[in-house]
Enzyme design. Sequence first.
Site, PDB file in Angstrom:
ATOM      1  N   GLY A 141       5.037  -4.133  -8.694  1.00 51.08           N
ATOM      2  CA  GLY A 141       4.517  -3.159  -8.087  1.00 51.08           C
ATOM      3  C   GLY A 141       3.347  -2.293  -8.600  1.00 51.08           C
ATOM      4  O   GLY A 141       2.758  -1.165  -7.901  1.00 51.08           O
ATOM      5  N   PRO A 196       5.152  -8.730 -12.146  1.00 53.19           N
ATOM      6  CA  PRO A 196       3.919  -8.119 -11.597  1.00 53.19           C
ATOM      7  C   PRO A 196       3.073  -9.238 -10.981  1.00 53.19           C
ATOM      8  O   PRO A 196       3.077 -10.285 -11.495  1.00 53.19           O
ATOM      9  CB  PRO A 196       3.224  -7.628 -12.915  1.00 53.19           C
ATOM     10  CG  PRO A 196       3.781  -8.495 -13.883  1.00 53.19           C
ATOM     11  CD  PRO A 196       5.015  -8.847 -13.635  1.00 53.19           C
ATOM     12  N   GLY A 197       2.549  -8.922  -9.875  1.00 50.13           N
ATOM     13  CA  GLY A 197       1.521  -9.940  -9.033  1.00 50.13           C
ATOM     14  C   GLY A 197       0.056  -9.226  -9.139  1.00 50.13           C
ATOM     15  O   GLY A 197      -0.552  -9.713  -9.790  1.00 50.13           O
ATOM     16  N   ARG A 198       0.096  -8.397  -8.203  1.00 49.87           N
ATOM     17  CA  ARG A 198      -1.198  -7.665  -8.056  1.00 49.87           C
ATOM     18  C   ARG A 198      -2.026  -7.221  -9.454  1.00 49.87           C
ATOM     19  O   ARG A 198      -3.175  -7.472  -9.607  1.00 49.87           O
ATOM     20  CB  ARG A 198      -1.046  -6.460  -7.039  1.00 49.87           C
ATOM     21  CG  ARG A 198      -2.304  -5.860  -6.469  1.00 49.87           C
ATOM     22  CD  ARG A 198      -2.140  -4.467  -5.921  1.00 49.87           C
ATOM     23  NE  ARG A 198      -1.048  -4.298  -5.052  1.00 49.87           N
ATOM     24  CZ  ARG A 198      -0.967  -4.630  -3.803  1.00 49.87           C
ATOM     25  NH1 ARG A 198      -2.060  -4.958  -3.054  1.00 49.87           N
ATOM     26  NH2 ARG A 198       0.148  -4.542  -2.990  1.00 49.87           N
ATOM     27  N   ARG A 203      -5.678  -8.367   4.676  1.00 50.72           N
ATOM     28  CA  ARG A 203      -5.430  -6.925   4.032  1.00 50.72           C
ATOM     29  C   ARG A 203      -6.091  -5.742   4.959  1.00 50.72           C
ATOM     30  O   ARG A 203      -5.323  -5.019   5.405  1.00 50.72           O
ATOM     31  CB  ARG A 203      -5.293  -6.755   2.690  1.00 50.72           C
ATOM     32  CG  ARG A 203      -4.612  -7.808   1.646  1.00 50.72           C
ATOM     33  CD  ARG A 203      -4.736  -7.499   0.233  1.00 50.72           C
ATOM     34  NE  ARG A 203      -3.948  -6.480   0.043  1.00 50.72           N
ATOM     35  CZ  ARG A 203      -4.189  -5.009  -0.298  1.00 50.72           C
ATOM     36  NH1 ARG A 203      -5.488  -4.912  -0.247  1.00 50.72           N
ATOM     37  NH2 ARG A 203      -3.351  -4.163  -0.226  1.00 50.72           N
ATOM     38  N   TYR A 253      -3.127  -3.908   6.800  1.00 50.43           N
ATOM     39  CA  TYR A 253      -2.792  -2.465   6.223  1.00 50.43           C
ATOM     40  C   TYR A 253      -3.897  -1.552   6.299  1.00 50.43           C
ATOM     41  O   TYR A 253      -3.815  -0.569   5.615  1.00 50.43           O
ATOM     42  CB  TYR A 253      -2.604  -2.673   4.842  1.00 50.43           C
ATOM     43  CG  TYR A 253      -1.477  -4.029   4.439  1.00 50.43           C
ATOM     44  CD1 TYR A 253      -0.235  -3.938   4.836  1.00 50.43           C
ATOM     45  CD2 TYR A 253      -1.915  -5.061   3.556  1.00 50.43           C
ATOM     46  CE1 TYR A 253       0.410  -5.182   4.310  1.00 50.43           C
ATOM     47  CE2 TYR A 253      -1.245  -5.867   3.111  1.00 50.43           C
ATOM     48  CZ  TYR A 253      -0.104  -6.082   3.725  1.00 50.43           C
ATOM     49  OH  TYR A 253       0.929  -7.049   3.373  1.00 50.43           O
ATOM     50  N   CYS A 309     -11.767 -13.664  17.147  1.00 47.95           N
ATOM     51  CA  CYS A 309     -11.879 -13.135  18.574  1.00 47.95           C
ATOM     52  C   CYS A 309     -10.574 -12.144  18.503  1.00 47.95           C
ATOM     53  O   CYS A 309      -9.593 -12.254  19.253  1.00 47.95           O
ATOM     54  CB  CYS A 309     -11.536 -14.048  19.643  1.00 47.95           C
ATOM     55  SG  CYS A 309     -12.735 -15.255  19.338  1.00 47.95           S
ATOM     56  N   GLU A 310     -10.694 -11.108  17.709  1.00 49.30           N
ATOM     57  CA  GLU A 310      -9.942  -9.751  17.583  1.00 49.30           C
ATOM     58  C   GLU A 310     -10.720  -8.834  17.013  1.00 49.30           C
ATOM     59  O   GLU A 310     -11.324  -8.811  16.227  1.00 49.30           O
ATOM     60  CB  GLU A 310      -8.849 -10.076  16.613  1.00 49.30           C
ATOM     61  CG  GLU A 310      -7.974 -11.240  16.627  1.00 49.30           C
ATOM     62  CD  GLU A 310      -6.508 -10.835  17.092  1.00 49.30           C
ATOM     63  OE1 GLU A 310      -6.098  -9.739  17.361  1.00 49.30           O
ATOM     64  OE2 GLU A 310      -5.741 -11.837  17.224  1.00 49.30           O
ATOM     65  N   TYR A 345      -3.050 -11.457  -2.915  1.00 57.75           N
ATOM     66  CA  TYR A 345      -2.380 -11.293  -1.296  1.00 57.75           C
ATOM     67  C   TYR A 345      -3.989 -11.558  -0.779  1.00 57.75           C
ATOM     68  O   TYR A 345      -4.190 -10.877   0.537  1.00 57.75           O
ATOM     69  CB  TYR A 345      -1.899 -10.040  -1.165  1.00 57.75           C
ATOM     70  CG  TYR A 345      -0.831  -9.698  -2.013  1.00 57.75           C
ATOM     71  CD1 TYR A 345       0.296 -10.643  -1.911  1.00 57.75           C
ATOM     72  CD2 TYR A 345      -0.798  -8.692  -2.935  1.00 57.75           C
ATOM     73  CE1 TYR A 345       1.282 -10.382  -2.664  1.00 57.75           C
ATOM     74  CE2 TYR A 345       0.176  -8.691  -3.685  1.00 57.75           C
ATOM     75  CZ  TYR A 345       1.462  -9.198  -3.727  1.00 57.75           C
ATOM     76  OH  TYR A 345       2.442  -9.069  -4.286  1.00 57.75           O
TER      77      TYR A 345
HETATM   78  N1  LLP Z   1       9.048  -8.391  -7.256  1.00 60.73           N
HETATM   79  C1  LLP Z   1       9.348  -8.505  -5.867  1.00 60.73           C
HETATM   80  C2  LLP Z   1      10.658  -8.680  -5.766  1.00 60.73           C
HETATM   81  C3  LLP Z   1       8.446  -8.497  -4.855  1.00 60.73           C
HETATM   82  O1  LLP Z   1       8.903  -8.232  -3.832  1.00 60.73           O
HETATM   83  C4  LLP Z   1       7.040  -8.177  -5.186  1.00 60.73           C
HETATM   84  C5  LLP Z   1       6.009  -8.082  -4.136  1.00 60.73           C
HETATM   85  C6  LLP Z   1       6.515  -8.336  -6.611  1.00 60.73           C
HETATM   86  C7  LLP Z   1       7.470  -8.403  -7.583  1.00 60.73           C
HETATM   87  C8  LLP Z   1       5.081  -8.066  -6.924  1.00 60.73           C
HETATM   88  O2  LLP Z   1       4.701  -6.807  -6.534  1.00 60.73           O
HETATM   89  P1  LLP Z   1       3.014  -6.599  -7.046  1.00 60.73           P
HETATM   90  O3  LLP Z   1       3.116  -6.571  -8.655  1.00 60.73           O
HETATM   91  O4  LLP Z   1       2.086  -7.607  -6.546  1.00 60.73           O
HETATM   92  O5  LLP Z   1       2.832  -5.147  -6.529  1.00 60.73           O
HETATM   93  N2  LLP Z   1       0.970  -8.252   0.976  1.00 60.73           N
HETATM   94  C9  LLP Z   1       0.979  -6.674   0.424  1.00 60.73           C
HETATM   95  C10 LLP Z   1       1.855  -6.852  -1.011  1.00 60.73           C
HETATM   96  C11 LLP Z   1       3.154  -7.258  -0.698  1.00 60.73           C
HETATM   97  C12 LLP Z   1       4.130  -7.337  -1.885  1.00 60.73           C
HETATM   98  C13 LLP Z   1       5.489  -7.973  -1.620  1.00 60.73           C
HETATM   99  N3  LLP Z   1       6.377  -7.991  -2.734  1.00 60.73           N
HETATM  100  C14 LLP Z   1      -0.253  -6.594   0.030  1.00 60.73           C
HETATM  101  O6  LLP Z   1      -1.412  -7.263   0.221  1.00 60.73           O
HETATM  102  O7  LLP Z   1      -0.577  -5.341  -0.490  1.00 60.73           O
END
Ligand code: LLP
Length: 415
Positions: A238, A273-275, A311, A315, A343-344, A371
């Site tokens: 997050g 972490p992802g993003r 995105r 969002y 086409c949107e 993402y």
């Molecule tokens: N752990 C869990 C349990 C999660 O559900 C998520 C993301 C993460 C970790 C990783 O979160 P991050 O570090 O990436 O914030 N599609 C959306 C984001 C959806 C995130 C869903 N869960 C976007 O493009 O902003």
Amino acid sequence: MSFFYRNGTLCAEQLPLDELARRFGTPCYVYSRAAIELAYAAYSSALAGREALICYSVKANPNLAVLSLMARLGAGFDIVSGGELARVLAARGDPGKIVFSGVGKTELEIEQALLAEIRCINLESEPELERVNAVADRLGRRAPVAFRVNPDVDAKTHRHISTGLKQNKFGVAYDDAERLYARAARMRNIEIYGIGCHIGSQLTDPAPFVEAAARIATLAARLEATGIPMAHIDLGGGIGINYRDESPPPVAEFIAGALAALGTNRSGLILDPGRSIVGNAGLLLTRIEYVKPGAAKSFLVVDAAMNDLLRPALYEAWHEVRAVREAPPGATPIAYDIVGPVCESGDFLARERQLVASAGDLLAVMSAGAYGMSMSSNYNSRPRAAEVLVDGEQAHLIRARETTEDLFALERILP
Ligand code: LLP
């Protein structure tokens, strides 16, 4: 930084983007290996000296090359499906470092996870506990589990990506956790490993993250006092990145706050972490097909669309757009909406951007490493973009552009 102008041309590490466009075509995702490794290092150095595991969240960018980079750095993985499990294993990720989250795990997915001997299944409901126990019983195994507990903290982020409030579908209620743990502890095929939470994504303020850590630590201490082992505490992912002017504090600050909130707790720490690992390590390279001036608005119609990067449409997310060739001095920029061919009306990548642009020019949509490709689709029968990973002076095609035949390869005409 890994993306910068040299001689008037935007480069990814040592390679000019116009050269990459010639070689690989557009639209094309371009990632920087150095940027990914640097982002990972921010986590590993902030966690130095603490027993900790960084479980990269596969959904942000599940390309096998990215996963194998992570595995080589020693990362674990946060997965949410059997598909993601298969990807991690294909990329030679260590199953012993995989945590499995998600509210709807099927029997098959649970079975696959147990057979792969992953580290932990993060349970999100009581029926899921029962299902995992039953599957483990059938396989003659003990399932390693934690509950994902909903700390009821407001992450103060976009409502679609906030997950830690009572009204969200995720996790078990905080007040229910002790009863559920007591029940799990009595089950023959369940082995409790710890506790987890995840309050939402793109957090730009550490306060809710730290508050969640404190609430989870309190609960973990109460559970331990009743004899339930807490080998780890998983605080989720997050941590936000800079898309425009959010300026989140550095990762180290979020982590220092969380460590302080955990206090004397000595459980291993897991973060997913992802993003913040891949978001700013990637861009979407696209070419302008048409410049379309209008009375109310002028448009740049580009060859990437909402199916490539959802995105903005989903969002109203803001991504910086840069011209690959810097504008000549003295040229007057014009405000454009940058739109795709889908086409949107919602098919836009950016709105009201001041650019000097002509048909045929290249644009880079920044901060698209997380993402981006992972949420892409084939809407309007558009083959998915290519993906390229740049490493210094080398570019690796890590996913070939889809062909039109790929689009209907699984379909059959009625006899
Ligand atoms: N752990 C869990 C349990 C999660 O559900 C998520 C993301 C993460 C970790 C990783 O979160 P991050 O570090 O990436 O914030 N599609 C959306 C984001 C959806 C995130 C869903 N869960 C976007 O493009 O902003």
